[in-house]
Structure formats: C-alpha cells, structure tokens
Design a protein around this motif. Structure first.
Motif, PDB file in Angstrom:
ATOM      1  N   ALA A  51      -4.912  10.452  29.532  1.00 17.07           N
ATOM      2  CA  ALA A  51      -4.773  10.400  30.992  1.00 17.07           C
ATOM      3  C   ALA A  51      -4.055  11.638  31.518  1.00 17.07           C
ATOM      4  O   ALA A  51      -4.002  11.862  32.725  1.00 17.07           O
ATOM      5  N   LYS A  52      -3.517  12.421  30.584  1.00 14.00           N
ATOM      6  CA  LYS A  52      -2.697  13.572  30.983  1.00 14.00           C
ATOM      7  C   LYS A  52      -3.407  14.510  31.945  1.00 14.00           C
ATOM      8  O   LYS A  52      -2.807  15.034  32.878  1.00 14.00           O
ATOM      9  N   ASN A  53      -4.682  14.748  31.731  1.00 10.38           N
ATOM     10  CA  ASN A  53      -5.402  15.694  32.586  1.00 10.38           C
ATOM     11  C   ASN A  53      -6.218  14.987  33.676  1.00 10.38           C
ATOM     12  O   ASN A  53      -7.165  15.538  34.203  1.00 10.38           O
ATOM     13  N   LYS A  54      -5.868  13.725  33.951  1.00  8.93           N
ATOM     14  CA  LYS A  54      -6.623  12.972  34.960  1.00  8.93           C
ATOM     15  C   LYS A  54      -5.684  12.425  36.027  1.00  8.93           C
ATOM     16  O   LYS A  54      -4.635  11.874  35.716  1.00  8.93           O
ATOM     17  N   PRO A  55      -6.096  12.559  37.300  1.00  8.91           N
ATOM     18  CA  PRO A  55      -5.250  12.028  38.367  1.00  8.91           C
ATOM     19  C   PRO A  55      -5.363  10.509  38.459  1.00  8.91           C
ATOM     20  O   PRO A  55      -6.467   9.977  38.578  1.00  8.91           O
ATOM     21  N   LEU A  56      -4.239   9.817  38.377  1.00  9.40           N
ATOM     22  CA  LEU A  56      -4.222   8.366  38.522  1.00  9.40           C
ATOM     23  C   LEU A  56      -3.624   8.018  39.883  1.00  9.40           C
ATOM     24  O   LEU A  56      -2.630   8.615  40.293  1.00  9.40           O
ATOM     25  N   ALA A  57      -4.239   7.076  40.560  1.00 11.93           N
ATOM     26  CA  ALA A  57      -3.713   6.648  41.870  1.00 11.93           C
ATOM     27  C   ALA A  57      -2.357   5.976  41.679  1.00 11.93           C
ATOM     28  O   ALA A  57      -2.058   5.465  40.593  1.00 11.93           O
ATOM     29  N   ASP A  58      -1.552   5.980  42.726  1.00 10.54           N
ATOM     30  CA  ASP A  58      -0.244   5.327  42.673  1.00 10.54           C
ATOM     31  C   ASP A  58      -0.398   3.876  42.255  1.00 10.54           C
ATOM     32  O   ASP A  58      -1.310   3.195  42.722  1.00 10.54           O
ATOM     33  N   GLY A  59       0.487   3.435  41.403  1.00 13.52           N
ATOM     34  CA  GLY A  59       0.493   2.027  41.022  1.00 13.52           C
ATOM     35  C   GLY A  59      -0.465   1.659  39.904  1.00 13.52           C
ATOM     36  O   GLY A  59      -0.488   0.521  39.459  1.00 13.52           O
ATOM     37  N   VAL A  60      -1.247   2.626  39.448  1.00 16.01           N
ATOM     38  CA  VAL A  60      -2.161   2.328  38.339  1.00 16.01           C
ATOM     39  C   VAL A  60      -1.352   2.053  37.082  1.00 16.01           C
ATOM     40  O   VAL A  60      -0.414   2.783  36.760  1.00 16.01           O
ATOM     41  N   GLU A  69     -15.031   7.241  31.765  1.00 10.73           N
ATOM     42  CA  GLU A  69     -15.897   6.435  32.636  1.00 10.73           C
ATOM     43  C   GLU A  69     -15.205   6.131  33.957  1.00 10.73           C
ATOM     44  O   GLU A  69     -15.833   6.172  35.027  1.00 10.73           O
ATOM     45  N   ALA A  70     -13.927   5.828  33.897  1.00 13.35           N
ATOM     46  CA  ALA A  70     -13.175   5.500  35.110  1.00 13.35           C
ATOM     47  C   ALA A  70     -13.182   6.693  36.058  1.00 13.35           C
ATOM     48  O   ALA A  70     -13.334   6.532  37.277  1.00 13.35           O
ATOM     49  N   ALA A  71     -13.042   7.882  35.501  1.00 15.62           N
ATOM     50  CA  ALA A  71     -13.063   9.089  36.330  1.00 15.62           C
ATOM     51  C   ALA A  71     -14.432   9.260  36.990  1.00 15.62           C
ATOM     52  O   ALA A  71     -14.532   9.674  38.150  1.00 15.62           O
ATOM     53  N   ILE A  72     -15.478   8.904  36.262  1.00 22.85           N
ATOM     54  CA  ILE A  72     -16.831   9.008  36.827  1.00 22.85           C
ATOM     55  C   ILE A  72     -17.010   8.006  37.965  1.00 22.85           C
ATOM     56  O   ILE A  72     -17.574   8.326  39.015  1.00 22.85           O
ATOM     57  N   TYR A  73     -16.503   6.773  37.774  1.00 23.14           N
ATOM     58  CA  TYR A  73     -16.557   5.777  38.856  1.00 23.14           C
ATOM     59  C   TYR A  73     -15.827   6.277  40.094  1.00 23.14           C
ATOM     60  O   TYR A  73     -16.288   6.100  41.221  1.00 23.14           O
ATOM     61  N   ALA A  74     -14.669   6.912  39.869  1.00 24.44           N
ATOM     62  CA  ALA A  74     -13.882   7.427  40.994  1.00 24.44           C
ATOM     63  C   ALA A  74     -14.663   8.503  41.741  1.00 24.44           C
ATOM     64  O   ALA A  74     -14.720   8.522  42.977  1.00 24.44           O
ATOM     65  N   LEU A  75     -15.297   9.364  40.978  1.00 20.96           N
ATOM     66  CA  LEU A  75     -16.091  10.450  41.568  1.00 20.96           C
ATOM     67  C   LEU A  75     -17.229   9.895  42.408  1.00 20.96           C
ATOM     68  O   LEU A  75     -17.503  10.351  43.515  1.00 20.96           O
ATOM     69  N   ARG A  76     -17.889   8.865  41.869  1.00 21.83           N
ATOM     70  CA  ARG A  76     -19.016   8.243  42.579  1.00 21.83           C
ATOM     71  C   ARG A  76     -18.583   7.699  43.925  1.00 21.83           C
ATOM     72  O   ARG A  76     -19.363   7.663  44.871  1.00 21.83           O
ATOM     73  N   THR A 105      -9.332  -0.526  39.693  1.00 21.19           N
ATOM     74  CA  THR A 105     -10.671  -1.137  39.676  1.00 21.19           C
ATOM     75  C   THR A 105     -11.665  -0.265  38.895  1.00 21.19           C
ATOM     76  O   THR A 105     -12.549  -0.777  38.213  1.00 21.19           O
ATOM     77  N   HIS A 106     -11.492   1.060  38.991  1.00 20.78           N
ATOM     78  CA  HIS A 106     -12.353   1.964  38.216  1.00 20.78           C
ATOM     79  C   HIS A 106     -12.124   1.755  36.723  1.00 20.78           C
ATOM     80  O   HIS A 106     -13.067   1.728  35.926  1.00 20.78           O
TER      81      HIS A 106
END
Ligand code: ATP
Length: 274
Positions: free
Chosen positions: A205-214, A237-244, A253-254
C-alpha cells in the motif's frame, strides 16, 4: 539499492524488510545464510558447507522474494531459473544449461568481486520429481547434472555457491535431492497469518493513496487464506476500482470488491500491472 553498474537485466535486489510476515521463515533463512557469510569459522570447525536450501510452501507466498533477499543479504551474485524451463528441451540441452549456469555463477561472482553466488531454481519438482522404476525420463540428465554440480561444491571453493530451490510439492521430490550435502535444509514458507497479511498489505500500500479512515487491518481480517501475491492483487484491483470511479484514493468499498474479485480467482492483476 542495487548495483547500478550492472546491466538492466540484473534482477532488482530486495531486502528482508520488503517481505511481509514470514518471520519464522526469514529467521531460519538468515541463520542458514550466516553459514555462507561466516565461512572461515565454519571451515575451522570442520562443518560441511551449506550447498542447498529448499523453500517449500504454496504459490505466491514469497519464495522468490526470499531468494532475492538472500542474495542481497549475503552480497552474492543472483541467478535464477525455473524447472519448467527445461521441459521442452532436447535431451542433453537441460544438462548443459545447468552446467552453464554454474559456470556463469562463478564467472560473474569473480568479475563482480563477490565471494558467493546464489542460484535460485523455482519449481524444482518439475525436474526433480520422484523416479519410479528404471524408466528413463527426459529430465533425468538435467537432474543428474544438478546433483553432479552440487556434489562438486567444496569447502574451499571460491566463490562459494549456494543453490536455493523452491517447490510447492515437496512430497513429490526424489529422495536423491534431499540427501545430506544436497537440499538437506528445508524452510517452510506458509500462507501468512493475520499479522503477516497486514504486514504484506502495508508494504504494497506504500505507493498507493488510501482514503482517510481506510483500514487495512479490516482487509487482513477478511482475507484468511490469501497468499502474498493475492494480497498484492487485492490492492492493485482496488486501485483499478478507484480509477473507474474517478476517485483519487482507494476506499474501503474498493478493497471489499477487490477481495471478492481475487477470491473468485479472477487473475487480472498481472495483466493490469503489465
Ligand atoms: P511461486 O511458488 O508461484 O513461484 P513464490 O512463493 O515464489 O510463488 P513470489 O514470486 O515470491 O512467490 O511472490 C509473488 C509476488 O507476490 C511478489 O512479487 C510480491 O508482490 C507478492 N508477495 C508474495 N509474498 C509476499 C510477502 N511475504 N511480502 C510481500 N509481498 C509478497
């Protein structure tokens, strides 16, 4: 930080810190590798050199990462092959490939001024499966050459060679491979427990932005039985859902949808990463 002087095909070395969980396996591996490093002391005590290490466990648990980290930890040259590479080879080609690999390990180590080389062989069971009956098999020469090379490693050799092999079917291996002086040290690399899963998720997750509270802890809770590779897939996959959804950060939820997707066995993470 790898050696930037070498060519780009040199695999990126990594450290044990980049491998999540697997505390026991890492400890056992480091203990074994210290044999390679404390060579002089080992020699004085007349201990036979460590030649072969077998990493066992399910796919995607970090065996390849372990081998790479081992090379980094011992400042060794790293070469890798997979048992399946030898499948389509003509008789004799596999054996000469093995011979060349050992030769290359020695040449490379000498050229780079390193005291040791680590040869990683993934899927060793493909060439080292049980031999039943007197039947000649197409890979026998490959396996025999590997055993010959291992038997030819001596305490005083410089550079020193260590073979790390991986399999997820240990029970299939021919006993000739497991004899003392060959792959006589085994390290189990199991599926991660919850703590391990969280550690792996944190790394990826280090190179991925996580929303607050995740909460990645929640993800770790929901991914019982997942391998490290699958956990990496969940984040991707979660990052792809977020992008979509045109989001700039990954939301819980992603992650939940990604867990479902990976659990269903849809392996699109590799293609998406490519
Ligand atoms: P196989 O048996 O399929 O060859 P393996 O055990 O060698 O699998 P690796 O190739 O080391 O598995 O892992 C695949 C990918 O999964 C890694 O590149 C990494 O992204 C991720 N991964 C697996 N285990 C871990 C871990 N313990 N920590 C961090 N990442 C991991």
């Amino acid at each position: 930080g790898g050696d930037r002087k070498s060519k780009s095909r040199t695999p990126s070395f990594l450290t044990f810190e980049e491998i999540g969980g697997q505390d026991r396996a890492k400890k056992e591996l480091v203990e074994a590798l210290d044999f390679l490093i404390k060579h002089e002391e080992i020699k004085k005590l007349g201990i036979r050199p460590l030649k072969g290490l077998l990493l066992t466990g399910p796919p995607g648990t970090g065996k390849t990462l372990m081998a790479k980290a081992a090379a980094h930890y011992t400042n060794s040259v790293y070469l890798a092959a997979s048992g399946s590479e030898f499948v389509e080879m003509y008789v004799g080609v596999g054996a000469s490939r093995v011979r060349d690999m050992f030769k290359e390990a020695r040449t490379k180590a000498t050229k780079e001024g390193k005291n040791s080389a680590i040869i990683f062989i993934d899927e060793i069971d493909v060439i080292g499966g049980k031999r039943d009956g007197g039947q000649q098999r197409e890979y026998d020469q490959t396996l025999n050459q590997l055993l010959t090379e291992m038997d030819g490693i001596h305490t005083n050799d410089a550079p020193r060679i260590l073979i790390i092999a991986a399999t997820n079917r240990k029970e299939m291996l021919d006993s000739a491979l497991l004899r003392p002086g060959r792959f006589d040290r085994h390290i189990e690399v199991d599926l991660p427990d919850k703590k391990g899963r969280l550690a792996i998720l944190d790394i990826h997750a280090k190179n991925k932005p996580l929303a607050d509270g995740v909460s990645l802890e929640k993800v770790a809770d929901q991914t019982f039985g997942f391998s490290g590779a699958q956990l990496e897939g969940v984040l991707n996959e979660a990052a792809i859902y977020a992008l979509r959804e045109d989001k700039t950060a990954i939301e819980q939820t992603h992650l939940a949808s990604a867990i479902d997707k990976v659990m269903m066995g849809e392996r699109t993470d590799k293609e998406a990463a490519a």
